[in-house]
Design a protein around this motif. Structure first.
Motif, short mmCIF file in Angstrom:
data_model
loop_
_atom_site.label_atom_id
_atom_site.label_comp_id
_atom_site.label_asym_id
_atom_site.label_seq_id
_atom_site.Cartn_x
_atom_site.Cartn_y
_atom_site.Cartn_z
N ARG A 90 -19.16 -0.33 30.09
CA ARG A 90 -18.67 -0.12 31.46
C ARG A 90 -19.75 0.52 32.31
NH1 ARG A 90 -16.97 3.48 34.94
NH2 ARG A 90 -17.12 5.22 33.50
N LEU A 91 -20.46 1.51 31.77
CA LEU A 91 -21.52 2.17 32.51
C LEU A 91 -22.65 1.19 32.83
CD1 LEU A 91 -21.61 5.60 30.65
CD2 LEU A 91 -20.65 5.11 32.92
N LEU A 92 -22.95 0.30 31.90
CA LEU A 92 -23.97 -0.73 32.16
C LEU A 92 -23.55 -1.63 33.32
CD1 LEU A 92 -24.97 -1.88 28.56
CD2 LEU A 92 -26.38 -0.59 30.18
N SER A 93 -22.25 -1.87 33.41
CA SER A 93 -21.77 -2.73 34.50
C SER A 93 -21.92 -2.05 35.86
CB SER A 93 -20.30 -3.13 34.26
OG SER A 93 -19.43 -2.05 34.52
N ASN A 94 -22.20 -0.75 35.88
CA ASN A 94 -22.45 -0.03 37.13
C ASN A 94 -23.85 -0.27 37.68
OD1 ASN A 94 -19.93 1.21 37.21
ND2 ASN A 94 -20.64 3.04 36.14
N LEU A 95 -24.75 -0.79 36.85
CA LEU A 95 -26.13 -0.98 37.28
C LEU A 95 -26.18 -2.13 38.28
CD1 LEU A 95 -27.91 -0.59 33.83
CD2 LEU A 95 -27.63 1.13 35.62
N SER A 100 -25.86 -6.87 44.59
CA SER A 100 -25.51 -7.62 43.38
C SER A 100 -25.64 -6.78 42.11
CB SER A 100 -26.38 -8.86 43.24
OG SER A 100 -27.73 -8.50 43.05
N LYS A 101 -24.98 -7.26 41.07
CA LYS A 101 -25.08 -6.65 39.75
C LYS A 101 -26.44 -6.99 39.15
CE LYS A 101 -20.87 -5.01 39.29
NZ LYS A 101 -20.64 -3.58 39.12
N LEU A 102 -26.97 -6.07 38.34
CA LEU A 102 -28.27 -6.29 37.71
C LEU A 102 -28.17 -6.95 36.34
CD1 LEU A 102 -30.06 -2.94 38.64
CD2 LEU A 102 -30.36 -5.20 39.69
N ILE A 103 -26.99 -6.88 35.73
CA ILE A 103 -26.81 -7.43 34.39
C ILE A 103 -25.44 -8.07 34.30
CG2 ILE A 103 -26.01 -5.23 33.42
CD1 ILE A 103 -27.52 -6.03 30.81
N LEU A 117 -8.69 -4.08 25.21
CA LEU A 117 -8.98 -4.02 26.65
C LEU A 117 -7.74 -3.70 27.48
CD1 LEU A 117 -11.44 -7.02 27.01
CD2 LEU A 117 -12.01 -4.58 27.13
N ASP A 118 -6.57 -4.03 26.96
CA ASP A 118 -5.33 -3.74 27.69
C ASP A 118 -4.86 -2.30 27.54
OD1 ASP A 118 -5.12 -6.27 28.78
OD2 ASP A 118 -3.86 -7.04 27.15
N SER A 119 -5.57 -1.51 26.73
CA SER A 119 -5.16 -0.12 26.53
C SER A 119 -5.43 0.71 27.79
CB SER A 119 -5.91 0.49 25.34
OG SER A 119 -7.26 0.70 25.67
N LYS A 120 -4.65 1.73 27.97
CA LYS A 120 -4.79 2.63 29.13
C LYS A 120 -6.18 3.28 29.15
CE LYS A 120 -2.59 6.56 31.35
NZ LYS A 120 -1.55 7.57 31.27
N GLU A 121 -6.68 3.58 27.98
CA GLU A 121 -7.98 4.24 27.82
C GLU A 121 -9.12 3.42 28.43
OE1 GLU A 121 -10.42 5.97 23.99
OE2 GLU A 121 -9.10 4.25 23.70
N LEU A 122 -8.98 2.09 28.42
CA LEU A 122 -10.07 1.23 28.90
C LEU A 122 -9.75 0.58 30.26
CD1 LEU A 122 -11.08 -0.37 25.51
CD2 LEU A 122 -12.26 1.42 26.77
N ARG A 123 -8.88 1.22 31.01
CA ARG A 123 -8.47 0.71 32.32
C ARG A 123 -9.66 0.46 33.23
NH1 ARG A 123 -8.01 3.46 36.79
NH2 ARG A 123 -8.11 5.41 35.67
N LEU A 125 -12.82 -0.19 32.51
CA LEU A 125 -13.58 -1.36 32.06
C LEU A 125 -12.82 -2.63 32.42
CD1 LEU A 125 -15.88 -2.79 30.57
CD2 LEU A 125 -14.64 -2.37 28.44
N ARG A 126 -11.52 -2.65 32.14
CA ARG A 126 -10.70 -3.82 32.42
C ARG A 126 -10.78 -4.22 33.90
NH1 ARG A 126 -6.51 -1.92 30.38
NH2 ARG A 126 -5.48 -1.20 32.25
N GLN A 127 -10.86 -3.23 34.79
CA GLN A 127 -10.94 -3.51 36.22
C GLN A 127 -12.25 -4.19 36.61
OE1 GLN A 127 -10.28 0.42 37.79
NE2 GLN A 127 -8.05 0.17 37.84
N ARG A 128 -13.27 -4.04 35.80
CA ARG A 128 -14.58 -4.63 36.09
C ARG A 128 -14.72 -6.06 35.56
NH1 ARG A 128 -17.91 -1.11 38.30
NH2 ARG A 128 -17.49 1.09 38.03
N ILE A 129 -13.80 -6.49 34.74
CA ILE A 129 -13.89 -7.82 34.15
C ILE A 129 -13.49 -8.84 35.21
CG2 ILE A 129 -12.93 -9.37 32.40
CD1 ILE A 129 -12.60 -6.87 30.61
N THR A 130 -14.41 -9.77 35.48
CA THR A 130 -14.13 -10.77 36.51
C THR A 130 -13.56 -12.06 35.93
OG1 THR A 130 -16.43 -11.51 36.43
CG2 THR A 130 -15.86 -9.90 38.11
#
Length: 178
Positions: A90-95, A100-103, A117-123, A125-130
């Motif tokens: 998820r942090l890598l997806s912030n780059l 535009s995204k770098l990666i 991915l559907d777990s509350k803990e990974l909310r 990350l799930r929001q970043r999945i396109t």
């Protein structure tokens, strides 16, 4: 071998303007994942702290962006990733730059990845999945074709031969999941 076949097909279609890092060991910690990615891209990792690795990767990505190159991270068997490692992804997806995204990141995994991915803990990350895609189980005829293909690729030359009842049982017990 299946990952290699799928990956080979993907690489053939990507083009020369794409640099790819593959991670096939999904049991890595977040920092070890970052180190593996840097190694895949040919960056120095020995003696580097997590911050050093992150800075190097960010610089690498910015340079590739300036050169109009695309950077892709592929993680196979992603259902086995610990939550800490998924947070690193998820942090890598912030780059990114302001435009535009770098990666780009591809996670390949079994159905358990969806549950994770559907777990509350990974909310976050799930929001970043396109794009999220689920392959349904194979039908009986698809399963038979798949088995014949895998035997052919392995060099089996028609042996062993699976009878129709044997293929039916393979499909029944596997539920159509290769």
């Amino acid at each position: 071998e299946e990952a290699v076949t799928t990956t080979g097909t993907l690489l053939e279609r990507l083009g020369a303007d794409t640099e790819v890092a593959f991670v096939f060991n999904p049991t890595l910690s977040g920092e070890d994942l970052l180190r593996a990615i840097c190694t895949e891209f040919g960056l120095l990792t020995e003696g580097c702290t997590r911050a050093d690795l992150s800075d190097q990767l960010n610089q690498f990505l910015l340079e590739r962006k300036r050169d109009h190159r695309r950077v892709l991270l592929i993680v196979d068997e992603a259902q086995n990733l610990p939550s800490e490692t998924l947070e690193e992804i998820r942090l890598l997806s912030n780059l990114e730059t302001s435009t535009s995204k770098l990666i780009q990141i591809l996670l390949f995994g079994q159905p358990e990845l969806d549950d994770k991915l559907d777990s509350k803990e990974l909310r976050q990350l799930r929001q970043r999945i396109t794009v999220r895609f689920h392959l349904p189980p194979l039908s009986r005829s698809e399963m038979a074709q798949y088995i014949r293909h895998r035997l052919h690729v392995s060099g089996a030359n028609g042996e062993p031969h699976f009878t129709p009842p044997a293929l039916w049982r393979v499909h029944r017990y596997s539920g159509g999941i290769p």
